[in-house]
Motif scaffolding. Structure first.
Motif, PDB file in Angstrom:
ATOM      1  N   ARG A   1       3.815   4.048  17.619  1.00  0.00           N
ATOM      2  CA  ARG A   1       4.480   3.925  16.323  1.00  0.00           C
ATOM      3  C   ARG A   1       3.565   3.176  15.366  1.00  0.00           C
ATOM      4  O   ARG A   1       2.957   2.178  15.726  1.00  0.00           O
ATOM      5  CB  ARG A   1       5.804   3.178  16.485  1.00  0.00           C
ATOM      6  CG  ARG A   1       6.623   2.966  15.227  1.00  0.00           C
ATOM      7  CD  ARG A   1       7.932   2.300  15.620  1.00  0.00           C
ATOM      8  NE  ARG A   1       8.794   2.033  14.483  1.00  0.00           N
ATOM      9  CZ  ARG A   1       8.814   0.886  13.799  1.00  0.00           C
ATOM     10  NH1 ARG A   1       7.987  -0.105  14.158  1.00  0.00           N
ATOM     11  NH2 ARG A   1       9.635   0.717  12.789  1.00  0.00           N
ATOM     12  N   ASN A   2       3.446   3.681  14.132  1.00  0.00           N
ATOM     13  CA  ASN A   2       2.544   3.091  13.158  1.00  0.00           C
ATOM     14  C   ASN A   2       3.319   2.654  11.915  1.00  0.00           C
ATOM     15  O   ASN A   2       4.246   3.357  11.471  1.00  0.00           O
ATOM     16  CB  ASN A   2       1.480   4.100  12.728  1.00  0.00           C
ATOM     17  CG  ASN A   2       0.599   4.548  13.875  1.00  0.00           C
ATOM     18  OD1 ASN A   2      -0.412   3.928  14.173  1.00  0.00           O
ATOM     19  ND2 ASN A   2       0.997   5.637  14.546  1.00  0.00           N
TER      20      ASN A   2
ATOM     21  N   LEU B   1       5.377   2.713   5.057  1.00  0.00           N
ATOM     22  CA  LEU B   1       5.421   4.002   5.744  1.00  0.00           C
ATOM     23  C   LEU B   1       5.528   3.754   7.236  1.00  0.00           C
ATOM     24  O   LEU B   1       4.722   3.008   7.799  1.00  0.00           O
ATOM     25  CB  LEU B   1       4.162   4.824   5.435  1.00  0.00           C
ATOM     26  CG  LEU B   1       3.970   6.113   6.231  1.00  0.00           C
ATOM     27  CD1 LEU B   1       5.063   7.125   5.891  1.00  0.00           C
ATOM     28  CD2 LEU B   1       2.587   6.710   5.966  1.00  0.00           C
ATOM     29  N   ILE B   2       6.518   4.386   7.872  1.00  0.00           N
ATOM     30  CA  ILE B   2       6.722   4.239   9.314  1.00  0.00           C
ATOM     31  C   ILE B   2       6.568   5.619   9.953  1.00  0.00           C
ATOM     32  O   ILE B   2       7.380   6.519   9.715  1.00  0.00           O
ATOM     33  CB  ILE B   2       8.107   3.650   9.621  1.00  0.00           C
ATOM     34  CG1 ILE B   2       8.289   2.310   8.900  1.00  0.00           C
ATOM     35  CG2 ILE B   2       8.293   3.478  11.119  1.00  0.00           C
ATOM     36  CD1 ILE B   2       9.705   1.790   8.927  1.00  0.00           C
ATOM     37  N   VAL B   3       5.504   5.779  10.738  1.00  0.00           N
ATOM     38  CA  VAL B   3       5.208   7.048  11.406  1.00  0.00           C
ATOM     39  C   VAL B   3       5.556   6.898  12.881  1.00  0.00           C
ATOM     40  O   VAL B   3       4.956   6.088  13.583  1.00  0.00           O
ATOM     41  CB  VAL B   3       3.733   7.441  11.236  1.00  0.00           C
ATOM     42  CG1 VAL B   3       3.452   8.773  11.929  1.00  0.00           C
ATOM     43  CG2 VAL B   3       3.359   7.518   9.758  1.00  0.00           C
TER      44      VAL B   3
ATOM     45  N   PHE C   1       4.040  16.208  12.840  1.00  0.00           N
ATOM     46  CA  PHE C   1       4.903  16.948  13.754  1.00  0.00           C
ATOM     47  C   PHE C   1       6.372  16.591  13.552  1.00  0.00           C
ATOM     48  O   PHE C   1       7.260  17.402  13.817  1.00  0.00           O
ATOM     49  CB  PHE C   1       4.530  16.643  15.211  1.00  0.00           C
ATOM     50  CG  PHE C   1       3.143  17.080  15.602  1.00  0.00           C
ATOM     51  CD1 PHE C   1       2.490  18.096  14.929  1.00  0.00           C
ATOM     52  CD2 PHE C   1       2.492  16.470  16.667  1.00  0.00           C
ATOM     53  CE1 PHE C   1       1.212  18.494  15.298  1.00  0.00           C
ATOM     54  CE2 PHE C   1       1.220  16.861  17.052  1.00  0.00           C
ATOM     55  CZ  PHE C   1       0.579  17.875  16.364  1.00  0.00           C
ATOM     56  N   ARG C   2       6.612  15.365  13.127  1.00  0.00           N
ATOM     57  CA  ARG C   2       7.983  14.857  12.997  1.00  0.00           C
ATOM     58  C   ARG C   2       8.130  14.137  11.660  1.00  0.00           C
ATOM     59  O   ARG C   2       7.154  13.813  11.003  1.00  0.00           O
ATOM     60  CB  ARG C   2       8.303  13.881  14.140  1.00  0.00           C
ATOM     61  CG  ARG C   2       8.201  14.483  15.527  1.00  0.00           C
ATOM     62  CD  ARG C   2       8.264  13.410  16.611  1.00  0.00           C
ATOM     63  NE  ARG C   2       9.487  12.612  16.505  1.00  0.00           N
ATOM     64  CZ  ARG C   2       9.720  11.536  17.239  1.00  0.00           C
ATOM     65  NH1 ARG C   2       8.826  11.123  18.121  1.00  0.00           N
ATOM     66  NH2 ARG C   2      10.834  10.864  17.097  1.00  0.00           N
ATOM     67  N   TRP C   3       9.392  13.897  11.285  1.00  0.00           N
ATOM     68  CA  TRP C   3       9.663  13.166  10.057  1.00  0.00           C
ATOM     69  C   TRP C   3       9.203  11.719  10.183  1.00  0.00           C
ATOM     70  O   TRP C   3       9.395  11.076  11.211  1.00  0.00           O
ATOM     71  CB  TRP C   3      11.154  13.177   9.739  1.00  0.00           C
ATOM     72  CG  TRP C   3      11.685  14.495   9.272  1.00  0.00           C
ATOM     73  CD1 TRP C   3      12.428  15.379   9.994  1.00  0.00           C
ATOM     74  CD2 TRP C   3      11.518  15.071   7.977  1.00  0.00           C
ATOM     75  NE1 TRP C   3      12.740  16.480   9.233  1.00  0.00           N
ATOM     76  CE2 TRP C   3      12.194  16.319   7.990  1.00  0.00           C
ATOM     77  CE3 TRP C   3      10.879  14.664   6.809  1.00  0.00           C
ATOM     78  CZ2 TRP C   3      12.243  17.149   6.875  1.00  0.00           C
ATOM     79  CZ3 TRP C   3      10.916  15.500   5.702  1.00  0.00           C
ATOM     80  CH2 TRP C   3      11.596  16.723   5.738  1.00  0.00           C
TER      81      TRP C   3
ATOM     82  N   MET D   1       9.488  11.908   4.902  1.00  0.00           N
ATOM     83  CA  MET D   1       8.328  12.715   4.520  1.00  0.00           C
ATOM     84  C   MET D   1       7.677  13.306   5.766  1.00  0.00           C
ATOM     85  O   MET D   1       7.802  12.754   6.867  1.00  0.00           O
ATOM     86  CB  MET D   1       7.334  11.886   3.723  1.00  0.00           C
ATOM     87  CG  MET D   1       6.853  10.642   4.429  1.00  0.00           C
ATOM     88  SD  MET D   1       5.272  10.896   5.272  1.00  0.00           S
ATOM     89  CE  MET D   1       4.141  10.574   3.941  1.00  0.00           C
ATOM     90  N   ARG D   2       6.968  14.454   5.598  1.00  0.00           N
ATOM     91  CA  ARG D   2       6.311  15.104   6.742  1.00  0.00           C
ATOM     92  C   ARG D   2       4.888  15.555   6.419  1.00  0.00           C
ATOM     93  O   ARG D   2       4.328  16.372   7.127  1.00  0.00           O
ATOM     94  CB  ARG D   2       7.129  16.310   7.224  1.00  0.00           C
ATOM     95  CG  ARG D   2       8.299  15.950   8.080  1.00  0.00           C
ATOM     96  CD  ARG D   2       8.801  17.110   8.917  1.00  0.00           C
ATOM     97  NE  ARG D   2       9.194  18.256   8.125  1.00  0.00           N
ATOM     98  CZ  ARG D   2       9.838  19.320   8.624  1.00  0.00           C
ATOM     99  NH1 ARG D   2      10.142  19.349   9.908  1.00  0.00           N
ATOM    100  NH2 ARG D   2      10.165  20.330   7.852  1.00  0.00           N
TER     101      ARG D   2
END
Length: 545
Positions: free
Chosen positions: A355-356, A365-367, A401-403, A445-446
């Protein structure tokens, strides 16, 4: 005897047949790569016409009917014994019984879309039974039947041609047009360069001898073709061998729904954006878990050229019918100095396997884990906007690949914070949802390469152009900002269904299919239109019916 009878009955129940009553010609096949998704089924040509009968491909029951969902237009889902569900999309009309069920659902829920779930006893169907007629509804560019097949339990996409091969003629093998070489940055070169480069197949055996050193990946631009079809189709099987040893292979037979966007990683997404053709890589990014690809080297399909000798590479491409063709070329290992790999900034690097969180003044921003194909360096940039800064995290389109979750601080003052939303400016302020809390708007966002900002919508939708003709009412409705969420009509206080005319902003009510009875008197019409930020427009009119 009883067991034999049961086996025969089960075999009969699982028999598959064609969805149309004429020779099948395909405009698109299963697994064909497209931006952000694989083609999830087969596109059956209908002669550029609508209104062709559509048949259930096997025994079962209609489990679902949808209208206006997922870009499918009008769609029918049929659940079959043995754990499979077929889906028939872009239809023009349903058979009368299903149309009545959908109509009843729409009136019961007072909405112009439909999502009708049926029980096994509500509408059983037999193999070859007519369930609808073909059309061009939803996200369809021309009349055709889009047919999907799914694993009912997991909803993985399956190739319908695996079950419909007896009804399709195909003796034409796929054709490879070119290969692409991808030297690993700082660890490989191809023909003296560290940049990716492509070479056309002028024949199935190239006479030119290429050179390489270090780690190099390869990709292939290939398409399948069928007699009687002008479609350019995706390739079912691909295999790359080096000196007779398989280093990569793919079989596009089943795609988990959650892996759909991994097409951007397997395929060369950026080359497709620039040139319009797909090179499918014969190696895998570390975050790519597509089950249809398999690599057989320690470097996930990368080829290591570390000996000064000739390496013989052979590609084999095949379709679902077993038609195949081979292409070969030779690469000579030539020792040469490799440049060092550029070190990415630790502060700005997102790791594919964790997780970033990226934080800058005014943005977060959380990826999530599993959203990236590989580690990527971002460069968050902001420029002034009307209500908030406009943020971008990558220099070019970079799909996830994911939201991911995006939080942007609101800098400007607004009269009503409930009217704020997240917008993607690259698509004309496309509504991306979002909620306001404590001075921030949080949305989804994607794509790291789009521009995101906070937008404000306190303008109601536009409703205009009312017209009444015999038993038909028409109106135009749209919203220029957050988008139209719903439109409802009422005649003399009773709900009437206004159906959107496909690919337009026109909504139509057919009074002869409504609770309104013709009596030659004046009726009162009230239409309410709401957008995604809660703004409402009301239009009233009178008509005689």
């Amino acid at each position: 005897m009883l067991n034999l009878l049961s086996s025969l009955l089960l075999a009969a129940s699982l028999a598959f047949g064609p969805p149309v009553n004429y020779p099948i010609s395909l405009a698109g096949n299963f697994g064909e790569p497209r931006p952000n998704h694989f083609h999830g089924g087969i596109d059956v040509r209908t002669g550029m016409a609508e209104g062709k009968p559509v048949f259930s491909i096997a025994n079962g029951y209609v489990s679902r009917v949808t209208i206006g969902l997922d870009g499918f237009g009008i769609a029918v889902y049929v659940r079959h014994p043995g754990g499979k569900t077929s889906v028939y999309c872009h239809l023009k009309k349903l058979v009368p019984q299903l149309a009545a069920m959908a109509h009843k659902w729409q009136y019961g829920h007072q909405t112009n879309y439909a999502d009708v779930r049926l029980r096994p006893t509500d509408f059983p169907v037999a193999h070859g039974q007519v369930i609808a007629v073909s059309g061009n509804t939803g996200a369809s560019l021309a009349p055709h039947l889009h047919l999907e097949l799914h694993d009912t339990r997991t909803w993985s996409f399956l190739d319908p041609l695996a079950y419909l091969k007896p009804f399709v003629a195909d003796s034409t093998p796929p054709i490879a047009h070119a290969f692409m070489a991808y030297p690993v940055e700082g660890e490989g070169v191809f023909c003296g360069s560290g940049r990716k480069q492509n070479y056309g197949f002028t024949s199935t055996r190239l006479g030119r001898k290429f050179t390489a050193w270090g780690k190099v990946g390869f990709g292939l631009w290939a398409n399948d073709y069928m007699e009687g079809s002008f479609g350019i189709l995706g390739v079912y099987k691909t295999r790359l061998e080096v000196d007779g040893r398989v280093v990569f292979e793919s079989t596009v037979d089943s795609i988990p729904a959650e892996c759909n966007r991994m097409v951007n990683s397997w395929g060369d997404y950026w080359h497709h954006r620039r040139a319009g053709v797909w090179y499918m890589k014969s190696f895998a990014d570390p975050g790519n878990t597509l089950p249809v690809i398999a690599t057989h080297t320690p470097e996930r399909g990368l080829v290591t050229f570390d000996e000064e000798r000739d390496y013989h590479l052979t590609y084999t491409v095949a379709d679902v019918f077993g038609n195949s063709r081979q292409y070969s070329f030779t690469v000579s290992g030539v020792r040469q100095r490799l440049k060092g790999k550029r070190v990415m900034s630790a502060m700005n690097t997102l790791a594919y396997n964790r997780r970033n969180v990226v934080q800058r003044p005014g943005v977060a921003l959380i990826v999530p884990t599993g959203a990236l194909p590989c580690d990527v360096e971002v460069s968050p940039q902001a420029k002034p906007g009307e209500i908030s800064a406009e943020w971008r995290f990558h220099g070019m389109s970079y799909p996830l690949f994911r939201w991911a979750t995006l939080c942007i601080r609101v800098d400007g003052r607004v009269a009503d914070t409930s009217k704020l939303y997240m917008a993607a400016k690259d698509y004309g302020n496309r509504y991306m949802g979002g909620r306001y809390e404590d001075g921030w708007v949080t949305g989804r966002m994607r794509d790291l390469g789009l521009t995101y900002t906070v937008a404000y919508d306190d303008e109601p939708p536009v409703v205009s152009g009312f017209a009444a003709s015999r038993s038909v009412l028409r109106v135009t409705a749209y919203d220029k900002k957050s988008g139209l969420r719903s439109l409802k009509g009422y005649v003399d206080g009773k709900f009437v269904l206004f159906e959107r005319q496909d690919k337009s902003e026109t909504y139509v009510c057919r009074l002869d299919h409504s609770p309104v009875r013709r009596n030659g008197t004046v009726h009162n019409l009230r239409i309410t239109a709401n957008d995604n930020c809660g703004n409402e427009q009301v239009m009233t009119a009178h008509f005689t019916y």
